[in-house]
Design a protein around this motif. Structure first.
Motif, mmCIF file in Angstrom:
data_model
loop_
_atom_site.group_PDB
_atom_site.id
_atom_site.type_symbol
_atom_site.label_atom_id
_atom_site.label_comp_id
_atom_site.label_asym_id
_atom_site.label_seq_id
_atom_site.Cartn_x
_atom_site.Cartn_y
_atom_site.Cartn_z
ATOM 1 N N GLN A 6 38.514 -18.241 11.497
ATOM 2 C CA GLN A 6 38.271 -19.642 11.116
ATOM 3 C C GLN A 6 36.819 -19.997 11.363
ATOM 4 N N PHE A 7 36.180 -20.560 10.339
ATOM 5 C CA PHE A 7 34.808 -21.050 10.460
ATOM 6 C C PHE A 7 34.860 -22.521 10.852
ATOM 7 N N HIS A 8 34.152 -22.897 11.915
ATOM 8 C CA HIS A 8 34.144 -24.283 12.392
ATOM 9 C C HIS A 8 32.926 -25.038 11.881
ATOM 10 N N SER A 9 31.753 -24.396 11.916
ATOM 11 C CA SER A 9 30.546 -25.082 11.427
ATOM 12 C C SER A 9 29.440 -24.060 11.225
ATOM 13 N N ILE A 10 28.441 -24.466 10.443
ATOM 14 C CA ILE A 10 27.237 -23.667 10.269
ATOM 15 C C ILE A 10 26.038 -24.588 10.391
ATOM 16 N N GLU A 11 25.062 -24.181 11.176
ATOM 17 C CA GLU A 11 23.852 -24.974 11.430
ATOM 18 C C GLU A 11 22.659 -24.243 10.846
ATOM 19 N N LEU A 12 21.892 -24.952 10.016
ATOM 20 C CA LEU A 12 20.713 -24.382 9.357
ATOM 21 C C LEU A 12 19.475 -25.028 9.959
ATOM 22 N N ASN A 13 18.597 -24.234 10.514
ATOM 23 C CA ASN A 13 17.411 -24.740 11.206
ATOM 24 C C ASN A 13 16.157 -24.380 10.437
ATOM 25 N N THR A 14 15.295 -25.390 10.235
ATOM 26 C CA THR A 14 13.973 -25.177 9.640
ATOM 27 C C THR A 14 12.930 -25.570 10.659
ATOM 28 N N ASP A 15 11.668 -25.511 10.259
ATOM 29 C CA ASP A 15 10.597 -25.941 11.174
ATOM 30 C C ASP A 15 10.604 -27.453 11.380
ATOM 31 N N VAL A 16 11.266 -28.161 10.489
ATOM 32 C CA VAL A 16 11.220 -29.628 10.531
ATOM 33 C C VAL A 16 12.461 -30.202 11.179
ATOM 34 N N ASP A 17 13.630 -29.800 10.710
ATOM 35 C CA ASP A 17 14.870 -30.373 11.234
ATOM 36 C C ASP A 17 15.988 -29.341 11.161
ATOM 37 N N SER A 22 30.206 -28.954 8.892
ATOM 38 C CA SER A 22 31.422 -28.669 9.646
ATOM 39 C C SER A 22 32.586 -28.416 8.696
ATOM 40 N N PHE A 23 33.539 -27.616 9.161
ATOM 41 C CA PHE A 23 34.730 -27.289 8.376
ATOM 42 C C PHE A 23 35.953 -27.669 9.192
ATOM 43 N N ALA A 24 36.841 -28.417 8.543
ATOM 44 C CA ALA A 24 38.072 -28.847 9.214
ATOM 45 C C ALA A 24 39.124 -27.761 9.092
ATOM 46 N N SER A 25 40.171 -27.850 9.923
ATOM 47 C CA SER A 25 41.270 -26.901 9.834
ATOM 48 C C SER A 25 42.023 -27.124 8.526
ATOM 49 N N GLY A 26 42.401 -26.053 7.857
ATOM 50 C CA GLY A 26 43.095 -26.174 6.579
ATOM 51 C C GLY A 26 42.140 -25.970 5.422
ATOM 52 N N LEU A 27 42.421 -26.621 4.307
ATOM 53 C CA LEU A 27 41.648 -26.440 3.072
ATOM 54 C C LEU A 27 40.385 -27.288 3.104
ATOM 55 N N ASN A 28 39.243 -26.679 2.778
ATOM 56 C CA ASN A 28 37.973 -27.387 2.672
ATOM 57 C C ASN A 28 37.414 -27.161 1.276
ATOM 58 N N ALA A 29 36.790 -28.170 0.721
ATOM 59 C CA ALA A 29 36.178 -28.059 -0.610
ATOM 60 C C ALA A 29 34.701 -28.386 -0.493
ATOM 61 N N VAL A 30 33.867 -27.492 -0.979
ATOM 62 C CA VAL A 30 32.424 -27.727 -1.020
ATOM 63 C C VAL A 30 32.082 -28.040 -2.474
ATOM 64 N N ASP A 70 29.469 -21.178 13.998
ATOM 65 C CA ASP A 70 30.546 -21.365 14.986
ATOM 66 C C ASP A 70 31.829 -20.853 14.352
ATOM 67 N N VAL A 71 32.407 -19.793 14.915
ATOM 68 C CA VAL A 71 33.531 -19.132 14.269
ATOM 69 C C VAL A 71 34.524 -18.645 15.318
ATOM 70 N N THR A 72 35.810 -18.629 14.944
ATOM 71 C CA THR A 72 36.853 -18.055 15.783
ATOM 72 C C THR A 72 37.316 -16.759 15.148
ATOM 73 N N LEU A 73 37.267 -15.679 15.953
ATOM 74 C CA LEU A 73 37.663 -14.348 15.503
ATOM 75 C C LEU A 73 38.813 -13.895 16.397
ATOM 76 N N GLY A 74 40.021 -13.941 15.867
ATOM 77 C CA GLY A 74 41.168 -13.616 16.704
ATOM 78 C C GLY A 74 41.318 -14.636 17.807
ATOM 79 N N GLN A 75 41.189 -14.194 19.059
ATOM 80 C CA GLN A 75 41.279 -15.085 20.222
ATOM 81 C C GLN A 75 39.896 -15.446 20.762
ATOM 82 N N ASN A 76 38.841 -15.119 20.040
ATOM 83 C CA ASN A 76 37.476 -15.286 20.533
ATOM 84 C C ASN A 76 36.730 -16.314 19.682
ATOM 85 N N ARG A 77 36.245 -17.358 20.329
ATOM 86 C CA ARG A 77 35.387 -18.324 19.652
ATOM 87 C C ARG A 77 33.943 -18.068 20.093
ATOM 88 N N VAL A 78 33.069 -17.841 19.121
ATOM 89 C CA VAL A 78 31.693 -17.455 19.431
ATOM 90 C C VAL A 78 30.719 -18.221 18.554
#
Length: 369
Positions: A6-17, A22-30, A70-78
């Motif tokens: 399960q993917f929880h969120s992805i953070e993109l960092n630049t030199d400015v900001d 974030s992704f909710a549990s279940g179906l997400n639409a981009v 931010d992702v959960t792999l099996g029983q591991n959130r990393v």
């Protein structure tokens, strides 16, 4: 069996900001219009997981500095952090521990292997020609079932249109749904290695057979017939040999015990003779050493007698080498003024007597030798 990813969120960092999605549990639409970065977002997720060929647009690659997933792999959130242009991935576990992975091999643990391990899938290898240990399955073989790139829509699902990926697709599918196991994959790899060895041996055997045919070597049937004939001849020879041995024993004299006793006596005598010979050799060597020493002593006396005769009338008062006076040297009586050693009191008669004594002793030693 089920795999929890399960993917929880992805953070993109630049030199400015920084931007976080974030992704909710279940179906997400981009959603979004063409060119707004929907595909790039999924490619950046793939990049953060350790992919080496993520399709990141040049404008995004130019401005972006790092990606945090931010992702959960099996029983591991990393949290997986990877800088643009780098192959190292910083991994922070929920329990506070950290480690580093590599997206391109090297000394660090490979990302694809560690991801499979966290998902609870075994590390297995598939047989491949030219690779003795086979080809490993990685997380990104599983990822084809998770992420379908836009370019593959309506063309290929999980790479099924690529025949080169068929083996990996099938193997990872069986592992993910419990249709196979690590032991089964290892056995299949061993079977493949044995089949390759069998093929090599067949090729070698065919090459040998062709070579034998070219040089006119006999066929296997002819060799078999020759073997049977040779075995028959060997059996006949063995029978004849046994008959000869039996005849030889019968021809021996009857008084075997006396002959054995005589041989035993001669062996003892031979041993005693060898011992006596060794003693005699040692005595001869001692006699030779004594004669050599007597020769040295006789020569010394001859030289001493000659020196005594030649210098008996000379009294040195100056050094014969540098011509300096030595008459005033403080030398004890009975010592030579030149060398300061004790002067021999032997006379010519004394030397002659010693020479005669040594010569007589030498003649006796020669006679004994």
């Amino acid at each position: 069996m089920s795999i929890h990813l399960q993917f929880h969120s992805i953070e993109l960092n630049t030199d400015v900001d920084a931007s976080t999605y974030s992704f909710a549990s279940g179906l997400n639409a981009v959603i979004g219009s063409y060119g707004t970065g929907k595909s790039s977002l999924f490619e950046l997720i793939k990049f953060a997981l350790g992919a080496r060929k993520a399709k990141i647009m040049p404008t995004v690659r130019q401005r972006l500095r790092s990606v945090v997933l931010d992702v959960t792999l099996g029983q591991n959130r990393v949290l997986l952090t990877r800088n643009i242009g780098e192959n190292r991935i910083s991994v922070h576990h929920e329990n506070g521990t950290s480690e580093r992975w590599s997206a391109a091999g090297g000394n660090l643990p490979p990302a694809g292997g560690r991801l499979l391990e966290m998902l609870g899938l075994p590390m297995v290898r598939l047989s491949k020609k030219g690779l003795e240990k086979g080809e490993p399955l990685t997380f990104f073989d599983l990822y084809r079932f998770i992420y379908l790139p836009q370019s593959d829509v309506n063309l290929s699902v999980a790479g099924h249109a690529e025949t080169m990926l068929l083996r990996k697709r099938k193997a990872i599918f069986e592992l993910a749904y419990g249709l196979s196991s690590e032991q089964i994959r290892e056995l299949l790899l061993e079977i493949s290695a044995l089949e390759a060895k069998r093929d090599d041996m067949r090729s070698a055997a065919n090459a040998v057979e062709r070579f034998l045919g070219e040089i006119g070597a006999p066929q296997e049937s002819e060799l078999h017939a020759a073997e049977i004939e040779a075995r028959a001849a060997l059996a006949e020879a063995e029978t004849r040999l046994q008959a000869v041995k039996a005849g030889a024993y019968a021809a021996l004299p009857g008084d075997q015990e006396a002959l054995r006793s005589r041989i035993s006596t001669l062996r003892i005598a031979a041993a005693d003779t060898e011992a006596a010979r060794s003693v005699t050799v040692a005595a001869v060597r001692r006699g030779e050493s004594l004669i050599a020493q007597l020769d040295v002593d006789i020569n010394r006396e001859v030289r001493a007698d000659a020196a005594s005769t030649a210098l008996s009338g000379l009294e040195f008062v100056t050094c014969p080498r540098c011509l300096q006076s030595i008459s005033d040297r403080d030398v004890p009586a009975g010592h030579c003024l030149l060398c300061t050693q004790i002067q021999s009191s032997s006379t010519t008669v004394g030397h002659q007597r010693e020479i005669e004594r040594l010569t007589a002793q030498r003649d006796e030693a020669v006679a004994l030798l």
